[in-house]
Design a protein around this motif. Structure first.
Motif, PDB file in Angstrom:
ATOM      1  N   LEU A  95       0.841  -1.202   0.000  1.00 11.11           N
ATOM      2  CA  LEU A  95       0.000   0.000   0.000  1.00 11.11           C
ATOM      3  C   LEU A  95       0.876   1.250   0.000  1.00 11.11           C
ATOM      4  O   LEU A  95       2.093   1.166  -0.077  1.00 11.11           O
ATOM      5  N   MET A  96       0.256   2.438   0.082  1.00 13.16           N
ATOM      6  CA  MET A  96       1.046   3.670   0.131  1.00 13.16           C
ATOM      7  C   MET A  96       1.830   3.741   1.434  1.00 13.16           C
ATOM      8  O   MET A  96       2.971   4.206   1.469  1.00 13.16           O
ATOM      9  N   PHE A  97       1.190   3.286   2.529  1.00 13.36           N
ATOM     10  CA  PHE A  97       1.864   3.235   3.822  1.00 13.36           C
ATOM     11  C   PHE A  97       1.013   2.405   4.775  1.00 13.36           C
ATOM     12  O   PHE A  97      -0.205   2.350   4.639  1.00 13.36           O
ATOM     13  N   VAL A  98       1.671   1.741   5.719  1.00 12.28           N
ATOM     14  CA  VAL A  98       0.985   1.030   6.797  1.00 12.28           C
ATOM     15  C   VAL A  98       1.696   1.360   8.100  1.00 12.28           C
ATOM     16  O   VAL A  98       2.930   1.361   8.159  1.00 12.28           O
ATOM     17  N   ALA A 158      -3.066   3.021   4.496  1.00  9.58           N
ATOM     18  CA  ALA A 158      -3.275   4.124   3.549  1.00  9.58           C
ATOM     19  C   ALA A 158      -3.362   3.566   2.134  1.00  9.58           C
ATOM     20  O   ALA A 158      -2.429   2.912   1.658  1.00  9.58           O
ATOM     21  N   ARG A 159      -4.508   3.832   1.458  1.00  8.87           N
ATOM     22  CA  ARG A 159      -4.653   3.331   0.089  1.00  8.87           C
ATOM     23  C   ARG A 159      -4.327   4.423  -0.921  1.00  8.87           C
ATOM     24  O   ARG A 159      -4.453   5.614  -0.638  1.00  8.87           O
ATOM     25  N   PRO A 160      -3.889   4.024  -2.123  1.00 10.77           N
ATOM     26  CA  PRO A 160      -3.526   5.011  -3.140  1.00 10.77           C
ATOM     27  C   PRO A 160      -4.748   5.777  -3.661  1.00 10.77           C
ATOM     28  O   PRO A 160      -5.820   5.200  -3.852  1.00 10.77           O
ATOM     29  N   LEU A 161      -4.534   7.081  -3.885  1.00 12.49           N
ATOM     30  CA  LEU A 161      -5.582   7.969  -4.397  1.00 12.49           C
ATOM     31  C   LEU A 161      -6.111   7.468  -5.743  1.00 12.49           C
ATOM     32  O   LEU A 161      -5.322   7.107  -6.635  1.00 12.49           O
ATOM     33  N   GLY A 162      -7.423   7.405  -5.878  1.00 15.09           N
ATOM     34  CA  GLY A 162      -8.046   7.103  -7.163  1.00 15.09           C
ATOM     35  C   GLY A 162      -8.158   5.626  -7.490  1.00 15.09           C
ATOM     36  O   GLY A 162      -8.765   5.273  -8.504  1.00 15.09           O
ATOM     37  N   VAL A 163      -7.580   4.756  -6.658  1.00 14.71           N
ATOM     38  CA  VAL A 163      -7.685   3.312  -6.918  1.00 14.71           C
ATOM     39  C   VAL A 163      -8.912   2.819  -6.148  1.00 14.71           C
ATOM     40  O   VAL A 163      -8.831   2.338  -5.014  1.00 14.71           O
ATOM     41  N   ILE A 173      -7.188  -7.481   1.918  1.00 20.31           N
ATOM     42  CA  ILE A 173      -7.169  -8.621   0.976  1.00 20.31           C
ATOM     43  C   ILE A 173      -6.524  -8.184  -0.329  1.00 20.31           C
ATOM     44  O   ILE A 173      -5.691  -8.893  -0.902  1.00 20.31           O
ATOM     45  N   TRP A 174      -6.892  -6.982  -0.802  1.00 21.99           N
ATOM     46  CA  TRP A 174      -6.215  -6.438  -1.985  1.00 21.99           C
ATOM     47  C   TRP A 174      -4.718  -6.295  -1.712  1.00 21.99           C
ATOM     48  O   TRP A 174      -3.883  -6.662  -2.549  1.00 21.99           O
ATOM     49  N   ALA A 175      -4.380  -5.760  -0.537  1.00 27.87           N
ATOM     50  CA  ALA A 175      -2.969  -5.522  -0.199  1.00 27.87           C
ATOM     51  C   ALA A 175      -2.166  -6.816  -0.258  1.00 27.87           C
ATOM     52  O   ALA A 175      -1.015  -6.833  -0.698  1.00 27.87           O
ATOM     53  N   ASP A 176      -2.794  -7.905   0.161  1.00 26.96           N
ATOM     54  CA  ASP A 176      -2.114  -9.204   0.175  1.00 26.96           C
ATOM     55  C   ASP A 176      -1.792  -9.697  -1.236  1.00 26.96           C
ATOM     56  O   ASP A 176      -0.847 -10.460  -1.439  1.00 26.96           O
ATOM     57  N   ASP A 180       4.884  -5.424  -3.194  1.00 25.17           N
ATOM     58  CA  ASP A 180       5.402  -4.400  -2.290  1.00 25.17           C
ATOM     59  C   ASP A 180       5.905  -3.187  -3.065  1.00 25.17           C
ATOM     60  O   ASP A 180       6.449  -3.325  -4.170  1.00 25.17           O
ATOM     61  N   ILE A 181       5.742  -2.006  -2.487  1.00 29.63           N
ATOM     62  CA  ILE A 181       6.318  -0.795  -3.068  1.00 29.63           C
ATOM     63  C   ILE A 181       7.839  -0.828  -2.848  1.00 29.63           C
ATOM     64  O   ILE A 181       8.316  -1.535  -1.961  1.00 29.63           O
TER      65      ILE A 181
END
Ligand SMILES: [Zn+2]
Length: 200
Positions: A95-98, A158-163, A173-176, A180-181
């Motif tokens: 994600l953008m951040f955790v 934190a999820r990415p803007l617009g996704v 579940i999506w993050a899994d 990785d960034i």
């Protein structure tokens, strides 16, 4: 005959049994029709529900086995240190951040006193705002599932803007499923979050 009020979870489980098929599987629920549900309804197979297990097995880890205790010992993963609580991050994320708001010692939410409760409330709000202010963040989700391991951890994602697929409670579940960034990007954002949490 046992008084049903003495074991309300047994009553709950008995009622649910009528909803299950012969293999013990519930039908797929309404969530499968949500825009943000990560899977197509066709082909989904719920797991079968087994018997209740009472008393529940002890899943508590020792501090030596605990991933949160290990993260607290790594300075690069610690974002803020408070009186009884701290804010840390996992080693990597898609994600953008955790961030995780955790107890500094190996203890549960159940163990906190009034002052620590207040610290927790403040840190949830401040960590939420620190992540929300990061460039490219569309929204921030807060959750607490842990207890079995024995170390309080509130997740701030934190999820990415617009996704828009990543909105809501299916975010982990999506993050899994996503890669990785880059570590340097994650570390740079950690610096911004650390600075935001340092401001009084
Ligand atoms: Zn621990």
């Amino acid at each position: 005959m046992t008084d049903p009020a003495a074991d309300p979870a047994a009553v709950w489980r008995g009622r649910v049994q009528d909803h299950l098929d012969a293999a013990g599987r519930p039908p797929v629920g309404a969530m499968a029709d949500w825009d943000v549900f990560p899977f197509e309804r066709d082909g989904l197979t719920p797991k079968a529900m087994g018997e209740r297990v009472v008393p529940e097995p002890d899943r508590a880890r020792t501090p030596e086995e605990c991933g949160t205790c290990k993260a607290l010992a790594r300075d690069e993963l610690v974002l803020h240190t408070g009186a009884r609580l701290a804010v840390i991050r996992p080693g990597g994320t898609s994600l953008m951040f955790v961030a995780n708001i955790v107890a500094r010692d190996h203890e549960r939410l159940d163990d906190l006193d009034e002052a620590a409760d207040e610290e927790l409330g403040r840190l949830v709000a401040r960590t939420y705002r620190a992540l929300r202010a990061l460039p490219g963040v569309g929204n921030v989700q807060v959750s607490k599932w842990e207890n079995g391991g024995g170390h309080l951890s509130v997740n701030v994602l934190a999820r990415p803007l617009g996704v828009l697929e990543l909105r809501g409670s299916n975010l982990p579940i999506w993050a899994d499923m996503l890669p990785d960034i880059p570590q340097a990007e994650y570390d740079r954002r950690a610096g911004l979050v650390r600075a935001a949490l340092a401001v009084r």
